[in-house]
Write a protein that holds these residues in place. Structure first.
Motif, PDB file in Angstrom:
ATOM      1  N   SER A   1       0.682  -1.457   0.250  1.00  0.00           N
ATOM      2  CA  SER A   1       0.025  -0.164   0.163  1.00  0.00           C
ATOM      3  C   SER A   1       0.640   1.100   0.321  1.00  0.00           C
ATOM      4  O   SER A   1       0.725   1.977  -0.882  1.00  0.00           O
ATOM      5  N   LEU A   2       1.879   1.141   0.936  1.00  0.00           N
ATOM      6  CA  LEU A   2       2.832   2.142   1.236  1.00  0.00           C
ATOM      7  C   LEU A   2       4.281   1.828   0.813  1.00  0.00           C
ATOM      8  O   LEU A   2       4.121   0.815   1.668  1.00  0.00           O
ATOM      9  N   GLY A   3       4.966   2.376   0.405  1.00  0.00           N
ATOM     10  CA  GLY A   3       6.358   1.916   0.034  1.00  0.00           C
ATOM     11  C   GLY A   3       7.599   3.027   0.123  1.00  0.00           C
ATOM     12  O   GLY A   3       7.331   3.886   0.440  1.00  0.00           O
ATOM     13  N   ILE A   4       8.719   2.521   0.652  1.00  0.00           N
ATOM     14  CA  ILE A   4      10.040   3.467   0.424  1.00  0.00           C
ATOM     15  C   ILE A   4      10.697   2.629  -0.212  1.00  0.00           C
ATOM     16  O   ILE A   4      10.564   1.548   0.655  1.00  0.00           O
ATOM     17  N   ALA A   5      11.173   3.767  -0.851  1.00  0.00           N
ATOM     18  CA  ALA A   5      12.750   3.275  -1.977  1.00  0.00           C
ATOM     19  C   ALA A   5      13.468   4.595  -2.186  1.00  0.00           C
ATOM     20  O   ALA A   5      12.788   5.179  -2.247  1.00  0.00           O
ATOM     21  N   ALA A   6      14.087   3.984  -2.565  1.00  0.00           N
ATOM     22  CA  ALA A   6      15.210   4.513  -3.340  1.00  0.00           C
ATOM     23  C   ALA A   6      15.329   4.897  -4.639  1.00  0.00           C
ATOM     24  O   ALA A   6      14.932   4.142  -4.811  1.00  0.00           O
ATOM     25  N   GLY A   7      15.805   5.630  -5.067  1.00  0.00           N
ATOM     26  CA  GLY A   7      15.226   6.474  -6.633  1.00  0.00           C
ATOM     27  C   GLY A   7      15.638   6.030  -6.910  1.00  0.00           C
ATOM     28  O   GLY A   7      17.020   4.862  -7.188  1.00  0.00           O
ATOM     29  N   VAL A   8      16.225   6.443  -8.844  1.00  0.00           N
ATOM     30  CA  VAL A   8      16.891   6.115  -9.667  1.00  0.00           C
ATOM     31  C   VAL A   8      17.740   7.392 -10.011  1.00  0.00           C
ATOM     32  O   VAL A   8      16.741   8.465  -9.831  1.00  0.00           O
ATOM     33  N   GLY A   9      19.066   7.079 -10.643  1.00  0.00           N
ATOM     34  CA  GLY A   9      19.843   8.309 -10.724  1.00  0.00           C
ATOM     35  C   GLY A   9      19.479   9.241 -12.687  1.00  0.00           C
ATOM     36  O   GLY A   9      21.115   8.820 -13.440  1.00  0.00           O
ATOM     37  N   CYS A  10      18.749   8.899 -12.930  1.00  0.00           N
ATOM     38  CA  CYS A  10      18.665   9.714 -14.008  1.00  0.00           C
ATOM     39  C   CYS A  10      19.177  10.863 -14.399  1.00  0.00           C
ATOM     40  O   CYS A  10      18.203  12.274 -14.036  1.00  0.00           O
ATOM     41  N   PRO A  11      19.635  11.500 -15.340  1.00  0.00           N
ATOM     42  CA  PRO A  11      20.099  13.091 -15.648  1.00  0.00           C
ATOM     43  C   PRO A  11      19.159  13.785 -15.862  1.00  0.00           C
ATOM     44  O   PRO A  11      19.471  15.324 -15.687  1.00  0.00           O
ATOM     45  N   THR A  12      18.524  13.199 -16.702  1.00  0.00           N
ATOM     46  CA  THR A  12      17.558  13.750 -17.580  1.00  0.00           C
ATOM     47  C   THR A  12      16.030  13.998 -16.962  1.00  0.00           C
ATOM     48  O   THR A  12      15.600  12.852 -16.139  1.00  0.00           O
ATOM     49  N   ALA A  13      15.359  15.001 -17.189  1.00  0.00           N
ATOM     50  CA  ALA A  13      13.114  14.924 -16.993  1.00  0.00           C
ATOM     51  C   ALA A  13      12.657  13.232 -17.026  1.00  0.00           C
ATOM     52  O   ALA A  13      11.608  12.839 -17.282  1.00  0.00           O
ATOM     53  N   ALA A  14      13.132  13.625 -18.671  1.00  0.00           N
ATOM     54  CA  ALA A  14      12.858  12.280 -19.895  1.00  0.00           C
ATOM     55  C   ALA A  14      13.087  11.307 -18.997  1.00  0.00           C
ATOM     56  O   ALA A  14      11.642  10.362 -18.953  1.00  0.00           O
ATOM     57  N   GLU A  15      14.025  11.167 -18.660  1.00  0.00           N
ATOM     58  CA  GLU A  15      14.378   9.763 -18.446  1.00  0.00           C
ATOM     59  C   GLU A  15      13.528   9.601 -17.050  1.00  0.00           C
ATOM     60  O   GLU A  15      12.741   8.112 -16.421  1.00  0.00           O
ATOM     61  N   THR A  16      13.890  10.476 -15.841  1.00  0.00           N
ATOM     62  CA  THR A  16      12.936   9.746 -15.008  1.00  0.00           C
ATOM     63  C   THR A  16      11.729  10.000 -15.255  1.00  0.00           C
ATOM     64  O   THR A  16      10.923   8.921 -14.243  1.00  0.00           O
ATOM     65  N   MET A  17      11.144  10.808 -16.334  1.00  0.00           N
ATOM     66  CA  MET A  17       9.624  10.585 -16.007  1.00  0.00           C
ATOM     67  C   MET A  17       9.001   9.482 -16.385  1.00  0.00           C
ATOM     68  O   MET A  17       7.829   8.546 -15.955  1.00  0.00           O
ATOM     69  N   LEU A  18       9.833   8.472 -17.049  1.00  0.00           N
ATOM     70  CA  LEU A  18       9.724   7.787 -17.845  1.00  0.00           C
ATOM     71  C   LEU A  18       9.851   6.779 -16.604  1.00  0.00           C
ATOM     72  O   LEU A  18       9.580   5.642 -16.687  1.00  0.00           O
ATOM     73  N   ASN A  19      10.901   6.281 -16.214  1.00  0.00           N
ATOM     74  CA  ASN A  19      11.070   5.647 -14.860  1.00  0.00           C
ATOM     75  C   ASN A  19      10.071   5.696 -13.573  1.00  0.00           C
ATOM     76  O   ASN A  19       9.198   3.964 -13.385  1.00  0.00           O
ATOM     77  N   TYR A  20       9.845   6.467 -13.579  1.00  0.00           N
ATOM     78  CA  TYR A  20       8.544   6.672 -12.861  1.00  0.00           C
ATOM     79  C   TYR A  20       7.478   6.531 -12.572  1.00  0.00           C
ATOM     80  O   TYR A  20       6.625   6.200 -12.189  1.00  0.00           O
ATOM     81  N   TYR A  21       7.344   7.018 -13.680  1.00  0.00           N
ATOM     82  CA  TYR A  21       5.365   6.903 -14.330  1.00  0.00           C
ATOM     83  C   TYR A  21       4.957   6.475 -15.633  1.00  0.00           C
ATOM     84  O   TYR A  21       3.646   6.074 -15.852  1.00  0.00           O
ATOM     85  N   GLY A  22       5.900   6.031 -16.697  1.00  0.00           N
ATOM     86  CA  GLY A  22       6.249   5.498 -17.477  1.00  0.00           C
ATOM     87  C   GLY A  22       5.556   4.087 -17.837  1.00  0.00           C
ATOM     88  O   GLY A  22       5.481   3.164 -16.796  1.00  0.00           O
TER      89      GLY A  22
END
Length: 524
Positions: A424-445
């Motif tokens: 239901s709830l999770g806590i995790a470290a993120g990913v190190g993407c230097p561009t907004a495009a890759e970050t959006m893809l990883n988190y929300y694609g």
């Protein structure tokens, strides 16, 4: 929607790291490395004599080098060796204002064809290995192709469809899909001489014949030390000024502090409470490094009661983000930190995007609007045990009428639950993407492995697709703003703090911000 990922840490590292991310490692050769002399390991490679004002410095790795094979370049401790001894097509460097940019390396220039699906790189004709052999386009092709089946590094090149050698100094890389920022993915693809590598791999990786500015001239694996020596006739246009780099391994942060203060080393990376030990030391300088990997609170919108948007919005107001940041980051928070779980290096967040804020009264009002009876039970919090944030989140939720439990899972079980969306709830470290495009893809694609809460929105997918392919700066910013307005308003991911990382060096020594190992070309 693309199924490949760039800038991924190993999954276990991403989920269990302490928020530092992936930013922070033989004798002189003549001819074939297989014929090099045995290594000299008798001398002490760290000494207080390597001080500022000389042409030699000592730096510290915070972890041992796990593998000397350039094909297996996957962790920052290897970078002190690989990025100085080998060359890459292009360099990704950090600027003083903590942005990143591409710098020519083996490729003196490049252009795209067929709407960003083909990238053509023109190699510097002067580029040679330390034995004098020229670097050829065929070597680039060969090195890239080795990554395609390498489990350590295949994500760097998984977007590649085929590679064509057009002439001795021109290589064309065809992608499966257009990707406007793809060169940023290849900063850890070392180019080496495949003929020498295959002739005697074990000798080659310990006695590398590279085309970088330095040679590995001493190595003591047991002590975790090595010496890099500048090539007098290096072919590059920008010449380093440091002639000798002694690298040691100091895993304990407090020991690194003592070594810095005693002048035994000239540079090390520090974070959290250890930075307080060097504040005000007139013999040392602190410079913030690039740090974009932090912790995030994940809200799974596919399970009850978090499928109620009012509950998710209430949680976004229930969290004291500054309180968690200060507790888990030791008071040193990255200047790139954002509560919307979005920290990249290619652009600032649009000003119209409102960060999540702490407002418990607002949270309670939203819960009252949810139609659910208080207290609301949201089930388990999965993850977050390594930095103590789970307990803090649990208390903040309890203060507004939301009950959550914490179960201590071992690392593999935590990974499995998050990957399968079993939380239901999770806590995790993120990913190190230097561009907004890759970050959006990883988190929300839709369908992406690091989209743990299985978020899916066709409009967001279409906007991400444009972000990944467009070369138009105005279109990029417009799509980013539109996508963020949607995902921030869906209340599924909240940032819990990105710990700052600082490079601490001897007074008067300029070492630029570190992205992935010290950029020795610019050290002055």
């Amino acid at each position: 929607m693309r199924r490949y990922l760039a800038f991924m840490l190993t999954l276990l590292l991403v989920l269990t790291a302490v928020g530092c991310g992936a930013q922070t490692d033989a004798p002189a050769q003549s001819g074939n490395a297989a014929n090099a002399n045995p290594k000299d390991t008798s001398e002490n490679l760290t000494s207080s004599e390597t001080a500022v004002g000389t042409d030699s410095i000592s730096i510290s790795n915070d972890a041992p080098i796990p593998d000397y094979d350039p094909v297996n370049w996957y962790i920052s401790s290897q970078s002190s060796l690989f990025q100085n001894v080998y060359s890459t097509l292009v360099d990704v460097i950090a600027t003083d204002d903590l942005e990143i940019e591409l710098r020519p390396n083996l490729a003196k220039s490049w252009e795209t064809e067929e709407e960003n699906t083909v990238w053509v790189f023109h190699l510097n004709e002067d580029a040679v290995y330390s034995n004098g052999d020229p670097v050829k386009a065929e070597h680039v092709k060969n090195c890239f192709e080795r990554h395609m089946t390498n489990p350590y590094t295949m994500t760097y090149v998984s977007m590649i469809d085929s590679i064509e050698v057009r002439d001795e100094h021109t290589v064309a890389i065809r992608l499966k899909n257009a990707w406007a920022s793809v060169p940023y993915c290849w900063y850890m693809v070392a180019i080496f001489n495949p003929d020498l590598y295959d002739a005697d791999k074990e000798s080659y990786i310990k006695n590398p014949v590279g085309s970088g500015p330095y040679e590995l001239t001493a190595l003591d694996e047991a002590q975790g030390t090595m010496r890099l020596t500048l090539k007098e006739d290096w072919w590059g246009t920008e010449k380093p000024t440091v002639k000798t780099i002694d690298v040691c391994t100091i895993t304990d942060p407090s020991t690194r502090v003592i070594a810095l203060q005693n002048g035994e080393i000239d540079f090390a990376s520090l974070n959290s409470t250890n930075l307080r030990l060097v504040e005000g030391d007139n013999n040392l300088e602190m410079r913030e490094n690039v740090s974009i990997v932090g912790y995030q609170l994940l809200l799974n919108p596919n399970v009850e009661p978090l499928n109620n948007e009012k509950v998710r919005e209430a949680i976004s107001y229930a969290i004291d983000y500054n309180g968690i940041r200060n507790a888990t980051c030791g008071g040193y928070v990255s200047s790139k930190d954002r509560t919307v779980v979005f920290s990249t290096l290619d652009t600032e967040l649009p000003g119209s995007i409102t960060p999540y804020t702490y407002d418990p009264a607002k949270a309670q009002a939203l819960l009252a609007e949810s139609g659910l009876e208080l207290p609301i039970d949201v089930g388990e919090i999965v993850g977050g045990n390594s930095n103590g944030s789970a307990e803090m989140v649990q208390q903040y939720l309890a203060d507004v009428g939301i009950n959550a439990t914490i179960t201590q899972y071992e690392s593999n079980a935590t990974v499995t639950k998050l990957m399968n969306g079993e939380f239901s709830l999770g806590i995790a470290a993120g990913v190190g993407c230097p561009t907004a495009a890759e970050t959006m893809l990883n988190y929300y694609g839709t369908g992406q492995p690091y989209n743990f809460n299985k978020y899916s929105n066709p409009e967001v997918d279409a906007l991400i697709d444009t972000l990944m392919t467009t070369s138009d700066a105005e279109e990029y910013q417009t799509c980013l703003e539109q996508a963020l307005q949607i995902v921030v308003g869906d209340y599924t991911n909240m940032g819990l703090g990105i710990p700052a990382i600082y490079g601490v060096s001897s007074k008067g020594l300029y070492i630029p911000p570190v992205w992935n190992g010290v950029d020795m070309i610019r050290v002055r």
